[in-house]
Design an enzyme around this catalytic site. Structure first.
Site, mmCIF file in Angstrom:
data_model
loop_
_atom_site.group_PDB
_atom_site.id
_atom_site.type_symbol
_atom_site.label_atom_id
_atom_site.label_comp_id
_atom_site.label_asym_id
_atom_site.label_seq_id
_atom_site.Cartn_x
_atom_site.Cartn_y
_atom_site.Cartn_z
ATOM 1 C CG ASP A 186 -9.115 1.444 -62.555
ATOM 2 O OD1 ASP A 186 -7.947 1.776 -62.814
ATOM 3 O OD2 ASP A 186 -10.115 2.047 -63.003
ATOM 4 C CD GLU A 215 0.853 0.316 -62.192
ATOM 5 O OE1 GLU A 215 1.775 0.773 -61.516
ATOM 6 O OE2 GLU A 215 0.941 0.129 -63.426
ATOM 7 C CD1 TRP A 216 -4.586 3.528 -65.607
ATOM 8 C CD2 TRP A 216 -3.980 4.454 -63.659
ATOM 9 N NE1 TRP A 216 -5.708 3.604 -64.810
ATOM 10 C CE2 TRP A 216 -5.361 4.164 -63.604
ATOM 11 C CE3 TRP A 216 -3.375 5.041 -62.549
ATOM 12 C CZ2 TRP A 216 -6.143 4.436 -62.477
ATOM 13 C CZ3 TRP A 216 -4.152 5.319 -61.424
ATOM 14 C CH2 TRP A 216 -5.513 5.015 -61.396
ATOM 15 N N GLY A 217 0.635 1.804 -65.946
ATOM 16 C CA GLY A 217 2.084 1.806 -66.216
ATOM 17 C C GLY A 217 2.914 2.506 -65.164
ATOM 18 C CG ASP A 265 -8.264 6.247 -68.514
ATOM 19 O OD1 ASP A 265 -7.523 5.333 -68.095
ATOM 20 O OD2 ASP A 265 -9.300 6.603 -67.917
#
Ligand code: GLA
Length: 416
Positions: free
Chosen positions: A177, A210-212, A232
Site C-alpha cells: 500500500d 498506489e491508487w494510480g 478504493d
C-alpha cells in the site's frame, strides 16, 4: 513519429488510446504494447525488466479488507479458507487468501515484524501452513510508508527484512500500500520492495496499491504483477465517498488503460464487492462481468463462509471466469457507447470474442453488438453462447441484439 513523454503525460489517456489504433481489439498483447511504446515512450521498456514469471493470468482469490477491514483474525481467515474449498470457489480458480491491513503487531528487538498476538495467536507461519494444507496460497499486506493505512508498522526501511520474514512464513502474494509515504518516489519505493521479494528466494506475486497516483501502468510492469489504477472501490453502482468510488466510476478510469495490461502485469481496478450488500444482484453481475472483460484480478471481498446462493452463483460463474482468465491476456474495452448503452469486446485466444452489453440507464433497453465493432466482417456467421443463461443460441451473422435490464449486462461469446 515519436512523441515525448511530456506530450504523453499531458494528454488525456482516452485520446491517446483512440489515436493509437481503431482496431486494437484484433491485436495480440505484444502488438498493442509495442504500439503504445512507440507512440507514448513509457519511462521504462514495456517488456518486464524484472519479470518474475508469475500471474500469467489475472490473480484470483479472496482478501479480507472489503468485508472485514481491521476486524480480521485467524479464525476468520481459517473459516474463509475452509469455505473457499467447500463452496467450490477454490476449484473455480480462487487460490490466494490475502490478509489485508491490521494483522500486524510490533517489531521485535531485531526489528522483525510480528503478527498481532491477540488476533493471530498461532502466528502467521501456522496460518500460512493451514492455508497451504487446503491447496490454497497465502497472501499478506504491507505498506511502503512508515505506517500502513490502518496505522500498523509499514515496511519503509525494512524492505529486505520484511520480505525475508514473509518468505519464512510461506507468503505467496504481497499487496503493498501507499499510505504515510511522505515524499517517497513511488517507482523507487516499489522497485525496492520488488527487488526485496525477488531476493527472498520465494515466488511472491507483487500487487502494487498506489491508487494510480503516479501512473503505475507506465512503469510497474517492470516492478510487479498488478497495480491499482484507482482509489478504493465503493460498494455502490456509482458515486463517491471519501477516497472511494463506485463501480461505474472505476470502470471509466480503468477502461482506457487497456493497452498496458498483459500476462504477468495487470491493471487492478480493486477487489470485488460482490455479496457485500451495497448493490442489487443485477448490479453485482454487471460488476463481476466487467471485471472479467477488463482482465482484472478476481479477488472476492465478501464473507465467503456466509454467502447467499445469488452471490455464490455470481462468483462461481465459470464461463465468465474463463473470459477473465483467457490465455491471450488482452484487457477488453468499450467499442461503442450510445448514451447509457455500451458494447464491450475482449479478444480471446483462438479468434473468438467475449462481448458485453451494458445498460447504465434507468430502464430496460435493447442493445446491439455489430460485427463491425468486433472487427469481424458482417457476413461472418458465428456461434453465440450466453454466459449468464449458460446456453448456446442460434448462430448468426451481422449483429447480436439483446434486451438488457437497468444496471445490468448481457454477456456472450462470439466464435467464428
Ligand atoms: C488502502 C487500500 C485498501 C486497503 C486499505 C487498508 O485504502 O487501498 O485496499 O488495503 O488501505 O487500510
Amino acid at each position: 513519429m515519436k512523441k515525448s513523454l511530456a506530450q504523453f503525460r499531458g494528454r488525456p489517456i482516452i485520446g491517446l488510446v483512440a489515436a493509437l489504433s481503431t482496431s486494437l481489439v484484433a491485436m495480440t498483447p505484444a502488438v498493442v504494447l509495442a504500439q503504445v511504446a512507440d507512440d507514448a515512450q513509457p519511462s521504462q521498456p514495456v517488456t518486464p525488466r524484472r519479470a518474475n514469471g508469475l500471474a500469467q493470468t489475472p490473480p484470483m482469490g479472496w482478501n479480507s479488507w472489503n468485508r472485514f477491514a481491521c476486524n480480521v483474525d485467524e479464525t476468520t481467515v481459517r473459516r474463509t479458507a475452509d469455505a473457499l474449498v467447500a463452496s467450490g470457489l477454490k476449484d473455480a480458480g480462487y487460490q490466494y487468501v490475502v490478509i489485508d491491513d491490521c494483522w500486524h503487531g510490533v517489531r521485535d528487538a531485531h526489528g522483525d515484524i510480528q503478527a498481532d498476538p491477540v488476533r493471530f495467536p498461532s502466528g502467521l507461519k501456522a496460518l500460512g501452513d493451514y492455508i497451504h494444507s487446503k491447496g490454497l496460497k497465502f497472501g499478506i499486506y504491507s505498506d511502503a510508508g512508515r505506517q500502513t493505512c490502518g496505522s500498523r508498522p509499514g515496511s519503509q526501511g525494512y524492505e529486505f527484512q520484511d520480505a525475508k520474514q514473509y518468505a519464512a512464513w510461506g507468503v505467496d502474494y504481497l499487496k503493498y500500500d501507499w499510505c504515510n509515504t511522505g515524499t517517497r518516489n513511488a517507482e523507487e519505493a516499489y522497485t525496492l520492495m520488488g527487488d526485496a521479494l525477488r531476493a527472498s528466494g520465494r515466488d511472491i506475486v507483487f500487487s502494487l496499491c498506489e491508487w494510480g497516483n503516479s501512473k503505475p501502468w507506465t512503469w510497474a510492469a517492470a516492478v510487479g504483477n498488478l497495480w491499482r489504477t484507482t482509489g478504493d472501490i465503493y460498494d455502490k453502482w456509482e458515486g463517491k465517498k471519501a477516497y472511494s468510488v463506485g463501480v461505474m466510476n472505476i470502470v471509466d478510469l480503468n477502461e482506457p488503460l487497456h493497452p498496458f495490461a498483459g500476462p504477468g502485469h495487470w491493471n487492478d481496478p480493486d477487489m470485488l464487492e460482490v455479496g457485500n450488500g451495497g448493490m442489487a444482484d443485477t448490479e453485482y453481475r454487471a460488476h463481476f462481468s466487467l471485471w472479467a472483460m477488463m482482465a482484472a484480478p478476481l479477488i472476492a471481498g465478501n464473507d465467503v463462509a456466509n454467502m447467499d446462493a445469488a452471490t455464490r452463483d455470481i462468483l462461481l460463474n465459470r464461463e465468465v471466469i474463463a473470459i477473465d482468465q483467457d490465455a491471450l491476456g488482452v484487457q477488453g474495452r468499450r467499442v461503442r457507447k450510445t448514451g447509457d448503452l455500451e458494447v464491450w469486446a475482449k479478444p480471446l485466444a483462438g479468434g473468438g470474442r467475449a462481448v458485453l452489453l451494458l445498460n447504465r440507464g434507468p430502464g430496460p433497453a435493447e442493445i446491439t453488438a455489430d460485427w463491425a465493432d468486433l472487427d469481424y466482417p458482417r457476413h461472418l456467421k458465428a456461434k453465440i453462447r450466453d454466459l449468464w443463461a449458460h446456453r448456446d443460441l442460434p448462430s448468426r451473422a451481422g449483429a447480436y441484439t439483446a434486451t438488457v435490464p437497468s444496471h445490468g449486462v448481457a454477456m456472450i461469446t462470439v466464435q467464428p
